[in-house]
Structures are given as structure tokens and as C-alpha cells.
Design a protein around this motif. Structure first.
Motif, PDB file in Angstrom:
ATOM      1  N   GLU A 143       9.965   0.912 -15.475  1.00 39.33           N
ATOM      2  CA  GLU A 143       8.671   1.590 -15.597  1.00 39.33           C
ATOM      3  C   GLU A 143       8.826   3.054 -16.060  1.00 39.33           C
ATOM      4  O   GLU A 143       8.126   3.529 -16.942  1.00 39.33           O
ATOM      5  N   VAL A 146       5.391   8.302  -7.862  1.00 32.80           N
ATOM      6  CA  VAL A 146       5.304   8.942  -9.167  1.00 32.80           C
ATOM      7  C   VAL A 146       5.052   7.924 -10.296  1.00 32.80           C
ATOM      8  O   VAL A 146       4.769   8.295 -11.422  1.00 32.80           O
ATOM      9  N   GLY A 147       5.076   6.642  -9.971  1.00 36.75           N
ATOM     10  CA  GLY A 147       4.909   5.621 -11.013  1.00 36.75           C
ATOM     11  C   GLY A 147       3.560   5.648 -11.720  1.00 36.75           C
ATOM     12  O   GLY A 147       2.730   6.505 -11.477  1.00 36.75           O
ATOM     13  N   ASP A 148       3.386   4.686 -12.598  1.00 37.88           N
ATOM     14  CA  ASP A 148       2.189   4.613 -13.422  1.00 37.88           C
ATOM     15  C   ASP A 148       0.951   4.261 -12.590  1.00 37.88           C
ATOM     16  O   ASP A 148       1.010   3.383 -11.742  1.00 37.88           O
ATOM     17  N   VAL A 149      -0.161   4.971 -12.829  1.00 33.80           N
ATOM     18  CA  VAL A 149      -1.390   4.601 -12.132  1.00 33.80           C
ATOM     19  C   VAL A 149      -2.504   4.274 -13.119  1.00 33.80           C
ATOM     20  O   VAL A 149      -3.665   4.177 -12.746  1.00 33.80           O
ATOM     21  N   ALA A 150      -2.149   4.121 -14.381  1.00 34.92           N
ATOM     22  CA  ALA A 150      -3.193   3.899 -15.376  1.00 34.92           C
ATOM     23  C   ALA A 150      -3.481   2.410 -15.575  1.00 34.92           C
ATOM     24  O   ALA A 150      -4.637   2.002 -15.624  1.00 34.92           O
ATOM     25  N   ILE A 151      -2.447   1.602 -15.671  1.00 32.96           N
ATOM     26  CA  ILE A 151      -2.637   0.185 -15.958  1.00 32.96           C
ATOM     27  C   ILE A 151      -2.051  -0.658 -14.827  1.00 32.96           C
ATOM     28  O   ILE A 151      -0.855  -0.587 -14.572  1.00 32.96           O
ATOM     29  N   PRO A 152      -2.868  -1.454 -14.139  1.00 29.36           N
ATOM     30  CA  PRO A 152      -2.322  -2.294 -13.072  1.00 29.36           C
ATOM     31  C   PRO A 152      -1.393  -3.348 -13.651  1.00 29.36           C
ATOM     32  O   PRO A 152      -1.675  -3.902 -14.711  1.00 29.36           O
ATOM     33  N   PRO A 153      -0.278  -3.617 -12.983  1.00 29.96           N
ATOM     34  CA  PRO A 153       0.670  -4.609 -13.505  1.00 29.96           C
ATOM     35  C   PRO A 153       0.068  -6.004 -13.469  1.00 29.96           C
ATOM     36  O   PRO A 153      -0.497  -6.422 -12.478  1.00 29.96           O
ATOM     37  N   ALA A 164       9.204  -3.305 -12.838  1.00 30.84           N
ATOM     38  CA  ALA A 164       9.443  -2.228 -11.883  1.00 30.84           C
ATOM     39  C   ALA A 164      10.744  -1.479 -12.178  1.00 30.84           C
ATOM     40  O   ALA A 164      10.861  -0.295 -11.887  1.00 30.84           O
ATOM     41  N   ARG A 194      -0.410   3.254  -4.578  1.00 32.84           N
ATOM     42  CA  ARG A 194       0.030   4.426  -5.336  1.00 32.84           C
ATOM     43  C   ARG A 194      -1.170   5.176  -5.897  1.00 32.84           C
ATOM     44  O   ARG A 194      -1.254   6.392  -5.819  1.00 32.84           O
ATOM     45  N   ARG A 207      -2.201   8.982  -5.110  1.00 37.24           N
ATOM     46  CA  ARG A 207      -2.254   9.931  -6.218  1.00 37.24           C
ATOM     47  C   ARG A 207      -3.651  10.522  -6.367  1.00 37.24           C
ATOM     48  O   ARG A 207      -3.816  11.689  -6.702  1.00 37.24           O
ATOM     49  N   LYS A 244       1.206  -2.479  -4.503  1.00 30.87           N
ATOM     50  CA  LYS A 244       1.844  -1.171  -4.626  1.00 30.87           C
ATOM     51  C   LYS A 244       1.049  -0.288  -5.587  1.00 30.87           C
ATOM     52  O   LYS A 244       0.907   0.909  -5.364  1.00 30.87           O
ATOM     53  N   PHE A 245       0.574  -0.910  -6.642  1.00 33.16           N
ATOM     54  CA  PHE A 245      -0.211  -0.135  -7.614  1.00 33.16           C
ATOM     55  C   PHE A 245      -1.437   0.481  -6.954  1.00 33.16           C
ATOM     56  O   PHE A 245      -1.737   1.655  -7.135  1.00 33.16           O
ATOM     57  N   ILE A 296      10.160   1.899  -0.567  1.00 29.82           N
ATOM     58  CA  ILE A 296       9.066   0.932  -0.606  1.00 29.82           C
ATOM     59  C   ILE A 296       8.173   1.191  -1.809  1.00 29.82           C
ATOM     60  O   ILE A 296       7.796   0.281  -2.525  1.00 29.82           O
ATOM     61  N   LEU A 297       7.838   2.449  -2.022  1.00 32.49           N
ATOM     62  CA  LEU A 297       6.839   2.737  -3.036  1.00 32.49           C
ATOM     63  C   LEU A 297       7.244   3.982  -3.805  1.00 32.49           C
ATOM     64  O   LEU A 297       7.619   4.986  -3.212  1.00 32.49           O
ATOM     65  N   GLU A 301       3.788  -6.063  -6.320  1.00 35.19           N
ATOM     66  CA  GLU A 301       3.705  -5.002  -7.321  1.00 35.19           C
ATOM     67  C   GLU A 301       2.279  -4.498  -7.471  1.00 35.19           C
ATOM     68  O   GLU A 301       2.028  -3.318  -7.620  1.00 35.19           O
ATOM     69  N   ARG A 302       1.337  -5.437  -7.416  1.00 38.81           N
ATOM     70  CA  ARG A 302      -0.059  -5.044  -7.632  1.00 38.81           C
ATOM     71  C   ARG A 302      -0.618  -4.291  -6.441  1.00 38.81           C
ATOM     72  O   ARG A 302      -1.413  -3.354  -6.591  1.00 38.81           O
ATOM     73  N   TRP A 321       3.591  14.731 -14.728  1.00 35.72           N
ATOM     74  CA  TRP A 321       3.320  13.347 -14.314  1.00 35.72           C
ATOM     75  C   TRP A 321       3.536  12.401 -15.476  1.00 35.72           C
ATOM     76  O   TRP A 321       3.946  11.253 -15.299  1.00 35.72           O
ATOM     77  N   PHE A 347       8.047   8.014   1.028  1.00 35.79           N
ATOM     78  CA  PHE A 347       7.735   6.603   0.771  1.00 35.79           C
ATOM     79  C   PHE A 347       8.930   5.880   0.156  1.00 35.79           C
ATOM     80  O   PHE A 347       8.824   4.775  -0.338  1.00 35.79           O
ATOM     81  N   GLN A 356       7.335  -4.080   2.967  1.00 36.19           N
ATOM     82  CA  GLN A 356       8.748  -4.095   3.308  1.00 36.19           C
ATOM     83  C   GLN A 356       9.191  -5.481   3.763  1.00 36.19           C
ATOM     84  O   GLN A 356      10.185  -6.026   3.284  1.00 36.19           O
TER      85      GLN A 356
END
Lengths: 208, 274
Positions: free
Chosen positions: A196, A150-157, A193, B146, B150, B142-143, A146-147, B139-140, A102, A143, B108
Motif C-alpha cells: 500500500e 497512516v495508510g490510505d483513507v481515500a479508497i476502501p479496499p 496491504a 483508520r 484520521r 481496518k479501513f 494491528i492497524l 482489511e475493510r 500524508w 496501534f 487481532q
């Protein structure tokens, strides 16, 4: 190690300690194949001994002397303990592998291409990562567009665009604003995005 | 959300108008509420989330009605709640398929509108600015989504043997997740078999041995874990405590209890974890 002075389970304990140290240091150590084999060998020896002792009394267990009973239980407990220790070690390895996976944003090529990591893995572990990757990619595929799961889940953008510094050269990347050739040392203002993955994989660094 | 380009006005982002719920502008009352809700409810004290900038909420003239207090829960707000619940609960909660589907659909359609507006030469500067805000919101969200997915995957991996042995828990998984847990279970089973178990004496090949005085080899969620929860329902039945006593759950109050006691309340939506 002198086999004469070794106690039951000493080697298994070494495996557990290795796992514990690796956890504390946050690094993956080399897969200790000789030790895993040694522990399994010890277990087979113990099991042979155990069956030899018990086979003599198998016909009528009421006649088993206390001493033999105690010895048999001891062997049995030692066996079970060794098994748990080896499995704990293997499980720890799996957890670490997944963490690396990951951490590399689900890029197996990137992970296995790192020779430093690769030499620390056993062949079975490489197989594990391959299959794990298949499973995750299948989940991710659902997904698609759209999504990116596997992206980052530690720091919200917090912002749409970020300024990044190129730490390692990674060639030309397609972004929303057209292709960008990332050369070491350069700075770019890019859509978060878009790049990332490159941040997670250590090619780019966010400048704050 | 259909976009009619022949009608200039309808495709515009109306910065100065209060969006009505049926409005087909970029700001349905959905997206900006992402911020405002966090602010309005002090119980959402996770700094990493509360920390996200309020730029969009402050700069755009927002319809605040319904965001504070009583109003109906928005989709994004619902996602936030499910996400926080999932992250705090030790066990897997029921999969929110409908909600996730709706969010994905909206992401979408927002994306399509953004692309259309960006490609349109008549788009004003003001609108470009608004598009940027929408993109940031997207983006937020989506975070959060996600992170929700996860978090569930992480629990699924942690409790794979337990889930595979418990049909009740499997019902809480989406089809995709059920497939995932099956395949992951096969994978770790095979891995343990090949690396270790095959080398052991034949009678020790099982991964689920049970012995007296030994902890089980199957990890189960710790339902005795203490959780804080917030009462959402006005007519929530009292909670029965193990000692035979019970406590009244008043709307808006926050309590601390073992997860196993909270579980049922969580399932029928009368409480949320904080």
C-alpha cells in the motif's frame, strides 16, 4: 517594485494571492522568504510611525484632533491586516506540507529526499515536518501491529490482492509471499496491504 | 476466541452452518454483517462504501436474523455508525474508546486464527477460500477504523487552539489524542512564532488577538452547519426549535437541522447522522 508607489498592505496581499494560486493549482510554490521579511519590515515601520504620532498625545487623549485619530486608526488597521495576511500565508504552507506528508504515506525520508520539494521549503518548514513526523509516529505507534493509521483513507479496499505495475524501481520488498524484487515495467500480483505504501509513494501503480 | 487445535472440527471454518453468536468459528456473526448492514439501511448512501463487493455475504451462508431491522447492533455496525457520525459532524464527538478497543482486539484474534489456519497442513481448500474472505473483511474494517481515527486527527488539527482553550471539548478526546493536540499546538505555536511573530512589533506577538469587527483568530467548529439525521430511538423527546416551536422525532424518520440542535440527541445515541 517601486517602494514610492506602493500602498499599505500591497505586499501582504501578494502573499495571500500566492497562497490562493497555490491552492488552486494544487502545488506548493517556493517559500517566499524575501516577501515575508518585507511585510514584517513594513509592519515595524508602520508601528514606529504609529507610536511617534500617538506619543505626542499620550498625556491627554481628549485633545487628539480628528485627523490624527483617523490616521492612527488607519495605521493600526493596516498593521492588523498585514499580520493576518502573513499568518494566513504561513498557515496555508502548513496545510500544504501536511498534505504532502500524508500523501507520502508518512515517509519523511521519501518526502525530504525529493529535491524538488526540498528546495521549496524554508528551514523552519523542514523543522516543522520533522517534529510533525515525531508527533504522528507516536500516535501511529499505539496501534502498531494491528492497524497502520497512516495508510490510505481515500479508497476502501475491494480485494485482497491487486495487480500492480512497477512505475519506479524500488528494490526488494518483503511481502507475505516472500521477498519480491520490483523492477521497472514488471507486473506482480501482490497482497494489497503489503505494498500500500509503495502505491501512495508512487513506486507502484494498480492495474485495473 | 480460543482456538483448540486438538479438536479438528472446532478450528474449521463451517461454511454451511449458521453461526451462532457464541460460535468460535471464523465467522462469528460479526464480520460479514459489515456488508449486509449497508445494504439493509438505504440511509447509508455513501457510494464509496455501499460499493464494496458483497462477495462474502453472498457466498457464505449467513445468518440474516438480526442484520435487518430490529436486532441488536453488532460491533462492526456500531463502528460504522460512529464513523459516519464523526465524518458528518462539524465538531469532535466523544471518543469511542471501548468500541475501538473491542474492534482492535477482534482484528487481532481474527488475524491469529487466519495465521493458524494458513500454517496448518490439514486446512482444506474450502477453508483457504474462507480465510481469504475473512482477510478481505479484516482489511475493510481496518479501513473504516483508520478513516475514523484520521477524521478525528484532521478535526483536532483544524481546531487545535479552540480545543486547547475549551476543557469541555478536551473531554471528548482519548488520552492519545490529548497528547497529540498538546504537542501539535506547541508545534504550530512555535512555528508561527519563529517564522512571523518574532519579527513583528512586540505588542503583536499574540496568536489570539481579539478586535471588534474582526473575525476571531481561533477557528471554531461551525455548529450552525445543517445536518441530516435519522431517529434511532422509539421514545425520542421532541426537538425544541429556536422559534419556540418543537418537532416530534418519530423513530425511523429523517430530518434536517442545525448541528447545535442535534448535538445533545447525538450524544445520548438517540439519533445518527446520515
Amino acid at each position: 517594485m517601486d517602494s514610492e508607489t506602493r500602498l499599505f498592505g500591497d505586499q501582504a496581499m501578494t502573499l495571500v494571492n500566492e497562497a490562493r494560486r497555490s491552492n488552486a493549482a494544487g502545488t506548493l510554490s517556493k517559500y517566499n522568504d524575501p516577501l515575508v521579511r518585507a511585510v514584517c519590515r513594513e509592519m515595524r515601520t508602520l508601528d514606529t510611525d504609529l507610536s511617534r504620532i500617538t506619543s505626542e498625545y499620550e498625556i491627554d487623549d481628549s485633545q487628539v484632533p480628528d485627523g490624527v485619530m483617523a490616521a492612527a486608526s488607519f495605521y493600526h488597521v493596516a498593521l492588523r491586516r498585514n499580520k493576518r495576511c502573513v499568518l494566513a500565508y504561513q498557515n496555508h504552507r502548513i496545510e500544504k506540507l501536511k498534505e504532502l506528508y500524508w500523501g507520502a504515506a508518512g515517509s519523511l525520508v521519501h518526502l525530504l529526499g525529493d529535491s524538488e520539494v526540498r528546495t521549496r521549503l524554508s528551514p523552519h518548514e523542514v523543522d516543522f515536518l520533522r517534529t510533525y513526523n515525531e508527533i504522528v509516529q507516536e500516535f501511529r505507534g499505539d496501534f502498531e501491529d494491528i492497524l497502520d493509521v497512516v495508510g490510505d483513507v481515500a479508497i476502501p479496499p475491494k480485494e485482497l490482492n491487486v495487480v500492480v505495475r512497477v512505475v519506479r524501481e524500488c528494490g526488494t520488498i518483503q511481502t507475505e509471499l516472500g521477498p519480491i524484487d520490483f523492477q521497472k515495467g514488471q507486473r506482480f500480483m501482490v497482497r494489497r496491504a503489503d505494498i500500500e505504501q509503495l502505491i501512495t509513494q508512487g513506486f507502484l501503480e494498480i492495474v485495473r | 476466541m480460543a482456538l483448540d487445535l486438538s479438536d479438528e472440527e472446532s478450528s474449521r471454518v463451517r461454511l454451511n452452518r449458521r453461526p451462532r453468536p457464541t460460535d468460535s468459528t471464523l465467522y462469528g456473526s460479526e464480520l460479514p454483517s459489515f456488508d449486509t448492514n449497508i445494504r439493509s439501511n438505504p440511509s447509508y448512501g455513501r457510494p464509496s462504501v455501499a460499493d464494496v463487493s458483497f462477495a462474502s455475504a453472498n457466498m457464505v451462508d449467513l445468518d440474516d436474523e438480526g442484520l435487518y431491522g430490529e436486532g441488536e447492533e453488532t460491533t462492526v455496525r456500531a463502528l460504522m455508525r460512529r464513523w459516519i457520525d464523526e465524518r458528518l459532524a462539524p465538531d469532535l464527538l466523544p471518543w469511542q474508546g471501548e468500541l475501538v478497543g473491542e474492534i482492535l482486539e477482534r482484528l487481532q484474534s481474527q488475524n491469529e486464527i487466519v495465521v493458524t489456519l494458513q500454517g496448518n497442513a490439514n486446512t482444506t481448500e474450502e477453508e483457504h477460500f474462507a480465510v481469504m474472505l475473512v482477510q478481505t473483511e479484516v482489511e475493510r474494517i481496518k479501513f473504516v477504523l483508520r478513516s475514523y481515527l484520521r477524521c478525528r486527527l484532521q478535526k483536532i488539527e483544524q481546531y487545535t487552539p479552540y480545543i486547547l482553550a475549551t476543557p469541555d471539548v478536551q473531554r471528548n478526546l482519548s488520552e492519545l489524542e490529548q497528547n497529540y493536540v498538546q504537542r501539535y499546538g506547541d508545534l504550530i505555536g512555535r512555528h508561527f512564532q519563529q517564522t512571523t511573530l518574532d519579527q513583528l512589533p512586540a505588542h503583536m506577538h499574540s496568536l489570539a488577538e481579539e478586535h471588534p469587527n474582526t473575525p476571531s483568530m481561533i477557528t471554531e467548529p461551525n455548529k450552525s452547519k445543517a445536518v441530516f439525521f435519522f431517529v434511532r430511538d422509539a421514545d425520542c423527546p421532541p426537538m425544541a426549535l429556536p422559534g419556540g416551536k418543537s418537532i416530534e422525532l418519530k423513530k425511523g424518520s429523517i430530518h434536517l437541522a442545525q448541528y447545535r440542535l442535534v448535538e445533545d440527541f447525538l450524544r445520548n445515541d438517540s439519533v445518527e447522522l446520515v
